[in-house]
Enzyme design. Structure first.
Site, PDB file in Angstrom:
ATOM      1  N   LYS A 113       0.821  -1.217   0.000  1.00 16.25           N
ATOM      2  CA  LYS A 113       0.000   0.000   0.000  1.00 16.25           C
ATOM      3  C   LYS A 113       0.849   1.258   0.000  1.00 16.25           C
ATOM      4  CE  LYS A 113      -4.374  -1.854   1.176  1.00 16.25           C
ATOM      5  NZ  LYS A 113      -5.535  -1.973   2.015  1.00 16.25           N
ATOM      6  N   LYS A 200      -5.181 -10.174  -6.732  1.00 12.72           N
ATOM      7  CA  LYS A 200      -6.376 -10.443  -5.928  1.00 12.72           C
ATOM      8  C   LYS A 200      -7.556  -9.574  -6.404  1.00 12.72           C
ATOM      9  CE  LYS A 200      -7.230  -8.378  -1.605  1.00 12.72           C
ATOM     10  NZ  LYS A 200      -7.424  -8.291  -0.178  1.00 12.72           N
ATOM     11  N   LYS A 203     -11.925  -4.548  -4.069  1.00 13.08           N
ATOM     12  CA  LYS A 203     -12.953  -3.522  -4.222  1.00 13.08           C
ATOM     13  C   LYS A 203     -12.329  -2.159  -4.504  1.00 13.08           C
ATOM     14  CE  LYS A 203     -13.466  -3.517   0.750  1.00 13.08           C
ATOM     15  NZ  LYS A 203     -13.838  -4.392   1.713  1.00 13.08           N
TER      16      LYS A 203
HETATM   17  P1  AMP Z   1     -10.912  -6.377   2.759  1.00  7.53           P
HETATM   18  O1  AMP Z   1     -11.834  -6.189   1.622  1.00  7.53           O
HETATM   19  O2  AMP Z   1      -9.475  -6.269   2.340  1.00  7.53           O
HETATM   20  O3  AMP Z   1     -11.265  -5.619   3.996  1.00  7.53           O
HETATM   21  O4  AMP Z   1     -11.062  -7.897   3.184  1.00  7.53           O
HETATM   22  C1  AMP Z   1     -12.089  -8.364   4.008  1.00  7.53           C
HETATM   23  C2  AMP Z   1     -12.052  -9.858   4.064  1.00  7.53           C
HETATM   24  O5  AMP Z   1     -12.289 -10.394   2.768  1.00  7.53           O
HETATM   25  C3  AMP Z   1     -10.695 -10.438   4.509  1.00  7.53           C
HETATM   26  O6  AMP Z   1     -10.894 -11.610   5.248  1.00  7.53           O
HETATM   27  C4  AMP Z   1     -10.023 -10.723   3.207  1.00  7.53           C
HETATM   28  O7  AMP Z   1      -9.031 -11.690   3.319  1.00  7.53           O
HETATM   29  C5  AMP Z   1     -11.196 -11.184   2.365  1.00  7.53           C
HETATM   30  N1  AMP Z   1     -10.961 -10.925   0.945  1.00  7.53           N
HETATM   31  C6  AMP Z   1     -10.836  -9.729   0.343  1.00  7.53           C
HETATM   32  N2  AMP Z   1     -10.618  -9.872  -0.972  1.00  7.53           N
HETATM   33  C7  AMP Z   1     -10.609 -11.204  -1.198  1.00  7.53           C
HETATM   34  C8  AMP Z   1     -10.411 -11.999  -2.369  1.00  7.53           C
HETATM   35  N3  AMP Z   1     -10.192 -11.464  -3.557  1.00  7.53           N
HETATM   36  N4  AMP Z   1     -10.450 -13.346  -2.227  1.00  7.53           N
HETATM   37  C9  AMP Z   1     -10.679 -13.900  -1.028  1.00  7.53           C
HETATM   38  N5  AMP Z   1     -10.861 -13.212   0.097  1.00  7.53           N
HETATM   39  C10 AMP Z   1     -10.822 -11.872   0.027  1.00  7.53           C
END
Ligand code: AMP
Ligand code: TRP
Length: 336
Positions: A113, A200, A203
């Site tokens: 980041k 990955k 969002k």
């Molecule tokens: P975040 O959107 O980074 O806050 O992630 C929230 C949760 O979703 C965490 O447990 C991440 O590991 C999971 N997560 C986010 N993006 C992915 C993805 N592309 N594949 C699997 N898990 C995800």
């Protein structure tokens, strides 16, 4: 026997994606029967990088409704807003004072980041919160004595750090923290970007074709799946190294239908990618339709506000007791 307590959160930085659902949310829902689940909207983590207040508010409201729309049951799980529990920032401070800049700088999420901030803005102004993000996350977990934390693979390093901090403070000041275990499911732990399957699905991506939002228009979902990058072989086979696009689509299909990779390979033997993508689009759309219908019903309801208040009350009670104990052990409080 008491149920094991699990905790997890999702950052309210943008629209929830199919990656969030398959990597995190689906697990929370599946785990709520067997465990005591605590799930929060990580709004404090959402401000480590600049975000407009209006956008943040919209994200939070939408995420809360989505938690319930995806199947979290307010009678089973404790669902709350991270910032509703003031104790968490207090504990995060104590943890920051017991961690080093070096160990925080070694976190891959910080490296990624901060590199991105420099590249995007051409500046060297890295917010301090980006560095101390993992100590706040550790506080989220340790404050509630969570025994396990269901997350996607990308968060594993943060859980490792949480365990190290818990052990460090236990050794230094006497037993006070439960050492949490990560729960990372093999299949679906990392859903990849539809346009660049080596990255990955996120969002925060700037290309909407790269990800599927849980609230996306369903016609668009279909076209995004049809436009997903594959390869020229026309063979449905799980091979992350050589066929990352196809393997990612197989993972999505498998997480939703619970079919194994070999069952999927068998199902699409002799068929082309068009058939394969149509089948994926069908199950994804069916899943999203159900979530979106429930979401519409809940979005403006008072019920959601009540559930959230009820969740915050419960979380605060646990947190206050824990913080009191920590402050006593560390020496911040001189009266028991
Ligand atoms: P975040 O959107 O980074 O806050 O992630 C929230 C949760 O979703 C965490 O447990 C991440 O590991 C999971 N997560 C986010 N993006 C992915 C993805 N592309 N594949 C699997 N898990 C995800
Ligand atoms: N950092 C996590 C993410 O982006 C969200 C999060 C914040 C979290 N605090 C947490 C997850 C505590 C599990 C436990 O995915």
């Amino acid at each position: 026997m008491e149920k094991k307590r699990l905790i997890s959160g999702i950052t309210s930085t943008g629209k929830m994606t199919l990656g969030n659902y398959l990597g995190a949310m689906q697990q929370f829902v599946e785990l709520q029967d067997e465990f005591e689940m605590m799930v929060f909207v990580a709004n404090l983590h959402a401000i480590v990088l600049p975000i407009e207040a209006k956008v943040l508010k919209e994200n939070i409201k939408s995420m809360v409704a989505l938690y319930f729309a995806c199947g979290l049951d307010p009678n089973k799980a404790t669902v709350f807003l991270q910032s509703d529990v003031l104790e968490v920032t207090n504990l995060a401070w104590i943890l920051s004072c017991n961690s080093t800049i070096g160990e925080l700088e070694r976190m891959t999420q910080f490296k990624d980041k901060s590199t991105k901030v420099r590249a995007d803005n051409g500046t060297n102004f890295i917010p301090t919160g980006l560095l101390t993000y993992p100590t706040l996350m550790a506080a989220d977990i340790l404050l509630y004595d969570a025994q396990a934390v269901p997350v996607g693979k990308d968060q594993k390093q943060h859980i490792e750090l949480t365990r190290n901090l818990a052990e460090r403070l236990n050794n230094k000041f006497g037993e006070m923290f439960t050492i949490p275990e990560p729960i990372i499911r093999e299949n679906g732990a990392k859903i990849m970007d539809l346009q660049d399957p080596t990255k990955k699905m996120s969002k925060s991506s700037t290309n909407p074709k790269s990800y599927i939002g849980l609230l996306d228009d369903l016609k668009q979902v279909e076209s995004k799946i049809k436009a997903a990058v594959t390869d020229s072989e026309n063979i449905v086979k799980f091979d992350v190294e050589n066929k990352p696009g196809v393997s990612n689509l197989m993972t999505i299909y498998s997480c939703i239908t619970k079919k194994t990779n070999s069952q999927i390979e068998e199902e699409f033997k002799g068929k082309n990618y068009g058939d394969f993508k149509a089948a994926i689009a069908k199950v994804v759309i069916k899943l999203l339709q159900k979530i979106q219908d429930k979401y519409q019903e809940l979005f403006n309801s008072q019920q959601v506000e009540d559930w959230l208040e009820q969740g915050a009350l419960k979380a605060r009670t646990i947190a206050a007791r824990k913080l009191q104990k920590v402050e006593w052990k560390v020496g911040l409080k001189y009266k028991k």
